[in-house]
Design an enzyme around this catalytic site. Structure first.
Site, PDB file in Angstrom:
ATOM      1  N   TYR A  96      -9.403   1.478   2.286  1.00  9.76           N
ATOM      2  CA  TYR A  96      -9.414   1.248   3.731  1.00  9.76           C
ATOM      3  C   TYR A  96     -10.588   0.346   4.109  1.00  9.76           C
ATOM      4  O   TYR A  96     -11.459   0.058   3.294  1.00  9.76           O
ATOM      5  CB  TYR A  96      -9.563   2.584   4.466  1.00  9.76           C
ATOM      6  CG  TYR A  96      -8.283   3.380   4.620  1.00  9.76           C
ATOM      7  CD1 TYR A  96      -7.062   2.934   4.127  1.00  9.76           C
ATOM      8  CD2 TYR A  96      -8.306   4.601   5.290  1.00  9.76           C
ATOM      9  CE1 TYR A  96      -5.905   3.685   4.287  1.00  9.76           C
ATOM     10  CE2 TYR A  96      -7.151   5.361   5.460  1.00  9.76           C
ATOM     11  CZ  TYR A  96      -5.958   4.894   4.954  1.00  9.76           C
ATOM     12  OH  TYR A  96      -4.819   5.652   5.125  1.00  9.76           O
ATOM     13  N   HIS A 153       1.402   4.165  -2.965  1.00 10.67           N
ATOM     14  CA  HIS A 153       1.333   5.635  -2.862  1.00 10.67           C
ATOM     15  C   HIS A 153       2.581   6.254  -3.498  1.00 10.67           C
ATOM     16  O   HIS A 153       2.506   7.231  -4.229  1.00 10.67           O
ATOM     17  CB  HIS A 153       1.276   6.076  -1.403  1.00 10.67           C
ATOM     18  CG  HIS A 153      -0.085   5.976  -0.771  1.00 10.67           C
ATOM     19  ND1 HIS A 153      -1.239   6.361  -1.395  1.00 10.67           N
ATOM     20  CD2 HIS A 153      -0.460   5.569   0.481  1.00 10.67           C
ATOM     21  CE1 HIS A 153      -2.275   6.181  -0.571  1.00 10.67           C
ATOM     22  NE2 HIS A 153      -1.832   5.694   0.575  1.00 10.67           N
ATOM     23  N   HIS A 188       0.834  -1.210   0.000  1.00 11.43           N
ATOM     24  CA  HIS A 188       0.000   0.000   0.000  1.00 11.43           C
ATOM     25  C   HIS A 188       0.867   1.259   0.000  1.00 11.43           C
ATOM     26  O   HIS A 188       0.649   2.182  -0.803  1.00 11.43           O
ATOM     27  CB  HIS A 188      -0.899  -0.041   1.243  1.00 11.43           C
ATOM     28  CG  HIS A 188      -1.796   1.135   1.426  1.00 11.43           C
ATOM     29  ND1 HIS A 188      -3.151   1.095   1.129  1.00 11.43           N
ATOM     30  CD2 HIS A 188      -1.559   2.387   1.882  1.00 11.43           C
ATOM     31  CE1 HIS A 188      -3.691   2.272   1.404  1.00 11.43           C
ATOM     32  NE2 HIS A 188      -2.748   3.085   1.868  1.00 11.43           N
ATOM     33  N   GLU A 189       1.863   1.289   0.852  1.00 12.07           N
ATOM     34  CA  GLU A 189       2.714   2.490   0.920  1.00 12.07           C
ATOM     35  C   GLU A 189       3.551   2.646  -0.349  1.00 12.07           C
ATOM     36  O   GLU A 189       3.757   3.753  -0.849  1.00 12.07           O
ATOM     37  CB  GLU A 189       3.613   2.449   2.157  1.00 12.07           C
ATOM     38  CG  GLU A 189       2.870   2.401   3.489  1.00 12.07           C
ATOM     39  CD  GLU A 189       1.849   3.510   3.673  1.00 12.07           C
ATOM     40  OE1 GLU A 189       1.997   4.593   3.065  1.00 12.07           O
ATOM     41  OE2 GLU A 189       0.878   3.302   4.428  1.00 12.07           O
ATOM     42  N   HIS A 226      -5.867   6.743  -2.646  1.00 11.97           N
ATOM     43  CA  HIS A 226      -6.746   5.756  -2.016  1.00 11.97           C
ATOM     44  C   HIS A 226      -7.920   5.461  -2.947  1.00 11.97           C
ATOM     45  O   HIS A 226      -8.476   6.371  -3.556  1.00 11.97           O
ATOM     46  CB  HIS A 226      -7.260   6.280  -0.667  1.00 11.97           C
ATOM     47  CG  HIS A 226      -6.209   6.270   0.391  1.00 11.97           C
ATOM     48  ND1 HIS A 226      -5.916   7.371   1.158  1.00 11.97           N
ATOM     49  CD2 HIS A 226      -5.363   5.280   0.791  1.00 11.97           C
ATOM     50  CE1 HIS A 226      -4.930   7.054   1.994  1.00 11.97           C
ATOM     51  NE2 HIS A 226      -4.577   5.803   1.788  1.00 11.97           N
TER      52      HIS A 226
HETATM   53 ZN   LIG Z   1      -2.777   5.017   2.259  1.00 16.19          ZN
END
Ligand SMILES: [Zn+2]
Length: 289
Positions: free
Chosen positions: A245, A191, A187-188, A197
């Site tokens: 999320y 980014h 996930h990071e 997101h």
């Molecule tokens: Zn995030």
């Protein structure tokens, strides 16, 4: 993750956003890329202004002065297109939600990185697994830095956060306490290569309901959508994306804040095993491969 120390009996990682809840929120109102005023709230973590749970906008002093790195959301004030960035032929196309500023993409999909000396071996191993996933499924290549000007420094900071896309120069990506999960690390890194997101993409209202009444007021702005004309939609909304999320993100009362219209449960990144198939397709589309 989070600022508070782990307690015995804590569920492992806690949601990514929880670190946000642990400090006072600051906010700014700035014109976005479409010229509309947009509230941006952030908390200070390791001297970084962090929004949406884990996106660093830059150093706190810079951000407070209006110098933010938030490609696709805020206008880029000082980001000339670097050499080697894919041209429009490579980056155009329908399609996760990627940044729309080509200057935030890594030239040729090549992402130099370094490990901070304090990064634990177990985290380095997990980063290696995440990188292997990018290598196997996409054309993005994370490579140990030699002398490149733009690079990602991976450190064990406070919680998990990253900048969005390439900023130029050194940019920090933190994998601190409770971040050592494959889904979280991917996930990071997503980014860092320019992915928003999933729940903030401009077309999310067709696929998820956001229950702002359950969101801690200071964090309601975390659910603003990216302007439609500015995000690059890479495929349909993906409830399984590593970039979405869980159901109770930023919840003030323990009730759901994010509910999929198709009824499926939404899980936090740490609970995921890695990329969804659509995530990989989106990466390939964004980097033209
Ligand atoms: Zn995030």
């Amino acid at each position: 993750m989070g600022i508070s120390p782990a307690r015995a009996g804590d569920e492992p990682p806690v949601e990514l956003w929880r670190q946000q809840m642990s400090g006072p929120a600051h906010s700014l109102t700035l014109p976005d890329v479409a010229g509309r005023l947009r509230d941006i709230s952030y908390v200070a973590i390791d001297g970084q202004a962090v929004t949406e749970g884990d996106i660093s906008l830059g150093r706190v002093g810079d951000v407070a002065g209006g110098r933010l790195h938030f490609p696709g959301v805020l206008p880029e004030k000082e980001s000339p297109r670097p050499e080697g960035v894919p041209d429009d032929t490579c980056t155009r196309g329908p399609s996760g939600a990627g940044v729309s500023d080509a200057s935030a993409l890594w030239p040729k999909g090549r992402v130099p990185y370094v490990f901070d000396p304090g990064l634990p071996a177990a985290v380095r191993d997990m980063v290696g697994k995440a990188i292997a996933g990018f290598t196997a499924g996409t054309c993005v290549r994370f490579v140990p830095r030699t002398d490149e000007r733009a690079f990602v420094r991976i450190l064990a900071g406070t919680g998990c956060y990253s900048m969005l896309g390439m900023r130029g120069g050194q940019q920090d990506l933190s994998l601190g306490t409770r971040c050592n999960y494959l889904g979280t690390v991917i996930h990071e890194l997503m980014h860092a290569i320019g992915f928003h997101h999933e729940h903030n993409r401009s077309d999310r209202d067709g696929s998820v309901d956001v229950h702002l009444e359950n969101v801690t007021p200071a964090y309601r702005s975390q659910f603003q959508k990216v302007a439609a004309e500015r995000n690059r939609l890479l495929g349909d909304f993906d409830q399984n994306s590593v970039m979405i999320y869980g159901n109770r993100a930023f919840s003030a009362n323990g009730l759901d804040t994010l509910v999929a219209k198709n009824g499926q449960a939404l899980t936090d990144p740490y609970a995921k095993t890695g990329f969804s198939g659509a995530d990989l397709i989106a990466v390939r589309q964004m980097y033209g491969c």
